[in-house]
Design a protein around this motif. Structure first.
Motif, PDB file in Angstrom:
ATOM      1  N   LYS A 131      48.604  39.161  18.843  1.00 27.07           N
ATOM      2  CA  LYS A 131      49.458  38.108  19.383  1.00 27.07           C
ATOM      3  C   LYS A 131      50.538  38.889  20.782  1.00 27.07           C
ATOM      4  O   LYS A 131      50.480  38.789  21.769  1.00 27.07           O
ATOM      5  CB  LYS A 131      50.530  37.833  17.935  1.00 27.07           C
ATOM      6  N   VAL A 132      50.976  39.944  19.684  1.00 27.26           N
ATOM      7  CA  VAL A 132      51.662  40.755  21.141  1.00 27.26           C
ATOM      8  C   VAL A 132      51.379  40.947  22.495  1.00 27.26           C
ATOM      9  O   VAL A 132      51.519  41.243  24.030  1.00 27.26           O
ATOM     10  CB  VAL A 132      52.158  42.235  20.786  1.00 27.26           C
ATOM     11  N   LEU A 133      49.337  41.493  22.183  1.00 35.22           N
ATOM     12  CA  LEU A 133      49.213  41.905  23.430  1.00 35.22           C
ATOM     13  C   LEU A 133      48.930  40.724  24.706  1.00 35.22           C
ATOM     14  O   LEU A 133      49.369  40.544  25.682  1.00 35.22           O
ATOM     15  CB  LEU A 133      47.897  42.638  22.883  1.00 35.22           C
ATOM     16  N   SER A 134      48.874  39.518  23.824  1.00 33.05           N
ATOM     17  CA  SER A 134      48.188  38.171  24.358  1.00 33.05           C
ATOM     18  C   SER A 134      49.739  38.107  25.648  1.00 33.05           C
ATOM     19  O   SER A 134      49.307  36.949  25.925  1.00 33.05           O
ATOM     20  CB  SER A 134      47.422  37.548  23.360  1.00 33.05           C
ATOM     21  N   GLU A 135      50.503  38.502  24.867  1.00 29.07           N
ATOM     22  CA  GLU A 135      51.853  38.127  25.646  1.00 29.07           C
ATOM     23  C   GLU A 135      52.846  39.207  26.003  1.00 29.07           C
ATOM     24  O   GLU A 135      53.680  38.950  27.106  1.00 29.07           O
ATOM     25  CB  GLU A 135      52.946  37.066  24.647  1.00 29.07           C
ATOM     26  N   SER A 194      54.006  40.478  29.055  1.00 29.81           N
ATOM     27  CA  SER A 194      53.518  40.069  31.027  1.00 29.81           C
ATOM     28  C   SER A 194      54.984  41.101  31.736  1.00 29.81           C
ATOM     29  O   SER A 194      56.150  41.676  30.826  1.00 29.81           O
ATOM     30  CB  SER A 194      54.105  38.983  30.740  1.00 29.81           C
ATOM     31  N   SER A 195      55.255  40.811  32.816  1.00 30.19           N
ATOM     32  CA  SER A 195      56.689  41.540  32.932  1.00 30.19           C
ATOM     33  C   SER A 195      57.244  40.080  34.025  1.00 30.19           C
ATOM     34  O   SER A 195      56.719  39.811  34.340  1.00 30.19           O
ATOM     35  CB  SER A 195      56.530  42.008  34.580  1.00 30.19           C
ATOM     36  N   SER A 196      58.681  40.125  33.847  1.00 30.40           N
ATOM     37  CA  SER A 196      59.627  39.300  33.880  1.00 30.40           C
ATOM     38  C   SER A 196      60.795  39.879  34.708  1.00 30.40           C
ATOM     39  O   SER A 196      60.781  41.200  34.209  1.00 30.40           O
ATOM     40  CB  SER A 196      59.409  37.774  32.659  1.00 30.40           C
ATOM     41  N   ILE A 217      56.290  55.719  27.103  1.00 25.61           N
ATOM     42  CA  ILE A 217      57.025  55.038  26.731  1.00 25.61           C
ATOM     43  C   ILE A 217      57.413  53.658  27.162  1.00 25.61           C
ATOM     44  O   ILE A 217      57.991  52.820  26.173  1.00 25.61           O
ATOM     45  CB  ILE A 217      58.259  56.096  27.215  1.00 25.61           C
ATOM     46  N   SER A 218      57.032  53.470  28.809  1.00 22.55           N
ATOM     47  CA  SER A 218      57.213  51.860  29.177  1.00 22.55           C
ATOM     48  C   SER A 218      56.787  51.052  28.113  1.00 22.55           C
ATOM     49  O   SER A 218      56.958  49.853  27.927  1.00 22.55           O
ATOM     50  CB  SER A 218      57.021  51.931  30.461  1.00 22.55           C
ATOM     51  N   GLN A 219      54.873  51.482  28.540  1.00 25.35           N
ATOM     52  CA  GLN A 219      54.800  50.571  27.477  1.00 25.35           C
ATOM     53  C   GLN A 219      54.423  50.137  26.258  1.00 25.35           C
ATOM     54  O   GLN A 219      54.915  49.235  25.384  1.00 25.35           O
ATOM     55  CB  GLN A 219      53.136  50.332  27.788  1.00 25.35           C
ATOM     56  N   ASN A 220      55.596  51.572  25.148  1.00 22.13           N
ATOM     57  CA  ASN A 220      56.108  50.657  24.200  1.00 22.13           C
ATOM     58  C   ASN A 220      56.960  49.876  24.238  1.00 22.13           C
ATOM     59  O   ASN A 220      57.361  49.163  23.033  1.00 22.13           O
ATOM     60  CB  ASN A 220      56.876  51.874  23.604  1.00 22.13           C
ATOM     61  N   VAL A 221      57.848  49.881  25.164  1.00 20.67           N
ATOM     62  CA  VAL A 221      59.093  49.234  25.494  1.00 20.67           C
ATOM     63  C   VAL A 221      58.291  47.421  25.500  1.00 20.67           C
ATOM     64  O   VAL A 221      58.846  46.589  25.914  1.00 20.67           O
ATOM     65  CB  VAL A 221      60.066  49.415  27.088  1.00 20.67           C
ATOM     66  N   TYR A 222      57.314  47.563  26.937  1.00 19.66           N
ATOM     67  CA  TYR A 222      57.078  46.006  27.223  1.00 19.66           C
ATOM     68  C   TYR A 222      56.304  45.726  25.808  1.00 19.66           C
ATOM     69  O   TYR A 222      56.661  44.242  25.712  1.00 19.66           O
ATOM     70  CB  TYR A 222      55.660  46.639  28.184  1.00 19.66           C
ATOM     71  N   LEU A 223      55.471  45.861  25.060  1.00 17.79           N
ATOM     72  CA  LEU A 223      55.017  45.880  23.404  1.00 17.79           C
ATOM     73  C   LEU A 223      55.951  45.722  22.805  1.00 17.79           C
ATOM     74  O   LEU A 223      56.029  44.152  22.036  1.00 17.79           O
ATOM     75  CB  LEU A 223      54.249  46.643  22.882  1.00 17.79           C
ATOM     76  N   LEU A 242      61.319  39.047  24.581  1.00 18.08           N
ATOM     77  CA  LEU A 242      62.713  39.437  25.543  1.00 18.08           C
ATOM     78  C   LEU A 242      61.799  39.825  26.931  1.00 18.08           C
ATOM     79  O   LEU A 242      60.551  39.594  26.629  1.00 18.08           O
ATOM     80  CB  LEU A 242      63.277  41.360  24.822  1.00 18.08           C
ATOM     81  N   ALA A 243      62.677  40.118  27.755  1.00 17.21           N
ATOM     82  CA  ALA A 243      62.187  39.823  29.426  1.00 17.21           C
ATOM     83  C   ALA A 243      62.155  41.176  29.640  1.00 17.21           C
ATOM     84  O   ALA A 243      62.866  41.689  29.434  1.00 17.21           O
ATOM     85  CB  ALA A 243      62.849  38.596  29.952  1.00 17.21           C
ATOM     86  N   THR A 244      61.122  42.085  30.309  1.00 15.53           N
ATOM     87  CA  THR A 244      60.985  43.379  31.014  1.00 15.53           C
ATOM     88  C   THR A 244      60.175  43.435  32.312  1.00 15.53           C
ATOM     89  O   THR A 244      59.247  42.743  32.675  1.00 15.53           O
ATOM     90  CB  THR A 244      60.717  43.840  29.983  1.00 15.53           C
ATOM     91  N   VAL A 245      60.473  44.338  32.985  1.00 14.79           N
ATOM     92  CA  VAL A 245      59.408  45.183  34.322  1.00 14.79           C
ATOM     93  C   VAL A 245      59.990  46.323  34.325  1.00 14.79           C
ATOM     94  O   VAL A 245      61.271  46.887  33.537  1.00 14.79           O
ATOM     95  CB  VAL A 245      59.779  44.114  35.409  1.00 14.79           C
ATOM     96  N   VAL A 246      59.019  46.715  34.574  1.00 12.98           N
ATOM     97  CA  VAL A 246      59.042  48.389  34.969  1.00 12.98           C
ATOM     98  C   VAL A 246      59.208  48.630  36.048  1.00 12.98           C
ATOM     99  O   VAL A 246      58.652  47.705  36.877  1.00 12.98           O
ATOM    100  CB  VAL A 246      58.130  49.387  34.136  1.00 12.98           C
TER     101      VAL A 246
END
Ligand code: FMN
Length: 218
Positions: free
Chosen positions: A46-50, A52-54, A169-175, A182-186
């Protein structure tokens, strides 16, 4: 007080005392982080399916528990005996330091002690990127590779491995963000020279990427 001692007192205040205080008596204190909550979160698929960058963030601060979970997920210690982390790193160099830019100042994540240590009592968020939202979002993580921790690797390998290690690390934060809504963008769009100067980094500390995190704007 004569003229000379007034001058010395002013210089002392300007160069040694004021840089560590915003107003008299105020200083940037360490933020002890809370134990990460290991029993929360959505199923991985579910996490992977959602994920995204915001680029649309609320200015609301993140609670300490959320910040604690976020940093642990990013690159916390998950095997205490060996001191190993939630993200892999080439040759276990663990060369990526996570600096945290928030309204009250700049902190450095100490993963071993799970604490945010104060670095600079100044809001550096606006310098963490060229996009408008960076100055208002509550948290900008700055991924800094400490080349001094990478042994005798060639410059080319230091660049390659530290970029790869930052990606994990960034992908851990995305997940984590996907799981917690939460919203995130690298971001690679950052004036590294100006930011490094403001952060007072050494020449062998290199800003790789920056990542913004916050609640989604309503
Ligand atoms: C190395 C890297 C650098 C990026 N730099 C920026 C950036 O500076 N600003 C930005 O808004 N997005 C940046 N992004 C986010 C990408 O634009 C985004 O991942 C891409 O459009 C795909 O969208 P998605 O993440 O929602 O799948 C970057 C992504 C990566 C992996």
């Amino acid at each position: 007080m004569n003229k000379m001692s007034f001058l010395s007192a002013s210089l002392l205040l300007a160069f040694f005392i004021l840089p560590f205080t915003s107003t008299f008596g105020e200083e940037l204190k360490p933020i002890p982080l809370l134990k990460p909550q290991l029993d929360i979160g959505k199923p991985l698929m579910k996490v992977l399916s959602e994920r995204s960058s915001s680029r649309s963030f609320s200015t609301e601060r993140l609670p300490v528990q959320v910040l604690s979970n976020l940093l642990w997920a990013a690159f916390g210690v998950n095997r205490h005996g060996e001191g190993k982390r939630t993200a892999p790193s080439a040759r276990n160099w663990q060369e990526i330091d996570i600096y945290v830019a928030m309204a009250e100042g700049l902190y450095l994540y100490d993963a071993k002690n799970h604490v945010l240590n104060p670095i600079i009592l100044k809001d550096l968020r606006a310098l963490t990127g060229k996009q408008d939202f960076v100055k208002d979002a509550p948290v900008n993580l700055i991924y800094v590779a400490d080349f001094a921790k990478m042994g005798n690797a060639s410059e080319e390998d230091k660049k390659l491995y530290s970029a790869a290690d930052t990606g994990f690390i960034s992908q851990n934060v995305y997940l984590f963000c996907s799981s917690e809504g939460l919203a995130t963008v690298v971001r690679g769009s950052v004036d590294r020279e100006t930011l490094a100067k403001a952060m007072k980094l050494r020449a062998d500390q290199n800003i790789i990427l920056v990542q913004t995190i916050g609640k989604p704007k309503k």
